[in-house]
Structure formats: C-alpha cells, structure tokens
Design an enzyme around this catalytic site. Structure first.
Site, PDB file in Angstrom:
ATOM      1  N   ARG A  15      -7.157  15.121   1.412  1.00  0.00           N
ATOM      2  CA  ARG A  15      -6.847  13.698   1.348  1.00  0.00           C
ATOM      3  C   ARG A  15      -7.785  12.904   2.229  1.00  0.00           C
ATOM      4  NH1 ARG A  15      -1.001  11.024   2.877  1.00  0.00           N
ATOM      5  NH2 ARG A  15      -1.619  11.646   4.975  1.00  0.00           N
TER       6      ARG A  15
ATOM      7  N   THR B 242      -8.526   6.208   2.544  1.00  0.00           N
ATOM      8  CA  THR B 242      -7.953   5.746   1.271  1.00  0.00           C
ATOM      9  C   THR B 242      -6.674   6.491   0.909  1.00  0.00           C
ATOM     10  OG1 THR B 242      -9.171   7.354  -0.090  1.00  0.00           O
ATOM     11  CG2 THR B 242     -10.286   5.281   0.442  1.00  0.00           C
TER      12      THR B 242
ATOM     13  N   ASP C 296       3.184  17.571   9.667  1.00  0.00           N
ATOM     14  CA  ASP C 296       2.227  18.118   8.705  1.00  0.00           C
ATOM     15  C   ASP C 296       2.634  19.549   8.358  1.00  0.00           C
ATOM     16  OD1 ASP C 296      -0.241  19.693   7.859  1.00  0.00           O
ATOM     17  OD2 ASP C 296      -1.037  17.646   7.887  1.00  0.00           O
TER      18      ASP C 296
ATOM     19  N   ASP D 138      -0.106  22.338   8.892  1.00  0.00           N
ATOM     20  CA  ASP D 138      -0.318  22.676  10.304  1.00  0.00           C
ATOM     21  C   ASP D 138       0.835  23.501  10.855  1.00  0.00           C
ATOM     22  OD1 ASP D 138      -2.777  21.482  10.567  1.00  0.00           O
ATOM     23  OD2 ASP D 138      -1.977  19.565  11.311  1.00  0.00           O
TER      24      ASP D 138
END
Length: 209
Positions: free
Chosen positions: A104, A108, A200, A203
């Site tokens: 990603r 944006t 996340d 992670d």
C-alpha cells in the site's frame, strides 16, 4: 449489501478481542489468527458442493457424500493473509494455495501488485481470498481483479476485522463475491487504519513491529 456476512459466533468474537489487546504476544497472536481462520472457514465453506462416492466400511459398501469438483484454492494477500492459511488447510488439507503480493502506497493508500501466482486451472475452483484486515478495500479489490483477470469466477473473501468503508467499497466493486468478516469495526482514521482495530496484522503475526 446482501453479499456481506458478519460472523456472530461467540468464539470468534472472543478471540478477536484477544487479538485487539496490545499485550498479546506474537506467538499467541499467530495462533489466534489461525484459530479464527478455522472458525470462519467452517462458516464460509458450508456451501461446498458434494457428490456421493462409493466407500467400503468395515461393515459394508455404501454411497456417502464427499466434496466434489476441483480442489479449493486459497489465495492469501501477502503478507498478513499467510497467517490465515493454515486455518483453512486444517479444514481442507487438499486445497491448493496461491499468493498475491500487494503493498500500500503510504500517501495515496492505493495498492500496488508485486507478485501473483495462482493454482491452475483457476477458473474451475472455489477461490477463498484471505486478508486479516479489510481497511480501505483497495487491496481486496485489486486482488480479486487480478484473480478474475486470470479466469477466476467463484470467489469468496475472508477478513477478521473490517472497516465499514472498505466493506462497502468491496461489496460495490465485486457484488458477486461473498464477503465474510469476523467483525465490522467503527471506522477508518485519517491514516486509513481500522478503529478500534488491532494494529498492523502483518507486523503482529511476524513480530516485525
């Protein structure tokens, strides 16, 4: 959105709450992701087609139902989706596994593909796309776009937690895809993270925080 199913099983909700806890360590987090994958897979695969086959029991020969057609295809979105694979394989050990790699853009928030390898022939299989988190919906839409471009037709998507914005965007982009969510959270924040979320997932699965 008739193609969206939010899980209501208490075990799924309980285990998601454990995932959210910032004090849940990598090993436990990884196990919880796999366990939730099993529970969600049980629900998502309840419509697998069956055919009667002949089996010889210790008593007699009988016709008994088994899963029919080509083997299931599991397609995790790298890298966090890998955490859910073993849960589905525990249910269907003969499933084939493909991979789609997306990252990603931090500005944006749009996905970019860097890897795509799918089982062949993909058009004859039920395809289950896995990603623990459905945030903006961009990665999920892109992954399903790639699968359809390769001939995939019968597709389901599974995420453990999702933002309503991502669910709506995915459901509109691919109304033919069944979307299974463990929990639909409140919203995305300004950085496109799910709130309250769980951080996340990649992670926390791989210990790279």
């Amino acid at each position: 959105m008739n193609n969206v199913i939010e899980m209501s099983h208490p075990l799924i909700k309980h285990k998601i709450s454990l995932l959210r806890d910032k004090n849940t360590g990598t090993n436990e987090f990884r196990k919880l992701i796999e366990e939730i994958g099993i529970l969600m897979g049980y629900e998502a695969l309840r419509d697998l087609p069956l055919e009667d086959v002949e089996v010889e029991t210790p008593i007699e020969t009988c016709m008994t139902p088994m899963i029919s057609g080509k083997k299931l295809a599991i397609v995790p979105i790298l890298r966090a989706g890998l955490g859910m694979v073993n849960g589905i394989l525990a249910l269907v050990p003969s499933a084939k596994v493909g991979h789609i790699g997306l990252y990603r853009d931090e500005e944006t928030h749009e996905p970019h593909e860097y890897y795509c390898k799918l089982p062949d022939p993909i058009d004859q299989r039920l395809i289950v796309v896995l990603d623990p988190m459905l945030a903006t919906g961009g990665s999920a839409i892109a992954a399903i776009d790639f699968i359809k471009a390769h001939g995939g037709k019968n597709i389901k998507f599974m995420s453990i937690i999702a933002a309503p914005e991502g669910v709506e965007r995915l459901a509109k982009a691919h109304p033919d895809v069944q979307i299974y969510c463990g929990n639909i959270d409140r919203q995305l924040n300004k950085d496109a993270y799910i709130c309250p979320g769980l951080g996340d997932a990649g992670d926390r699965i791989f210990g790279t925080i």
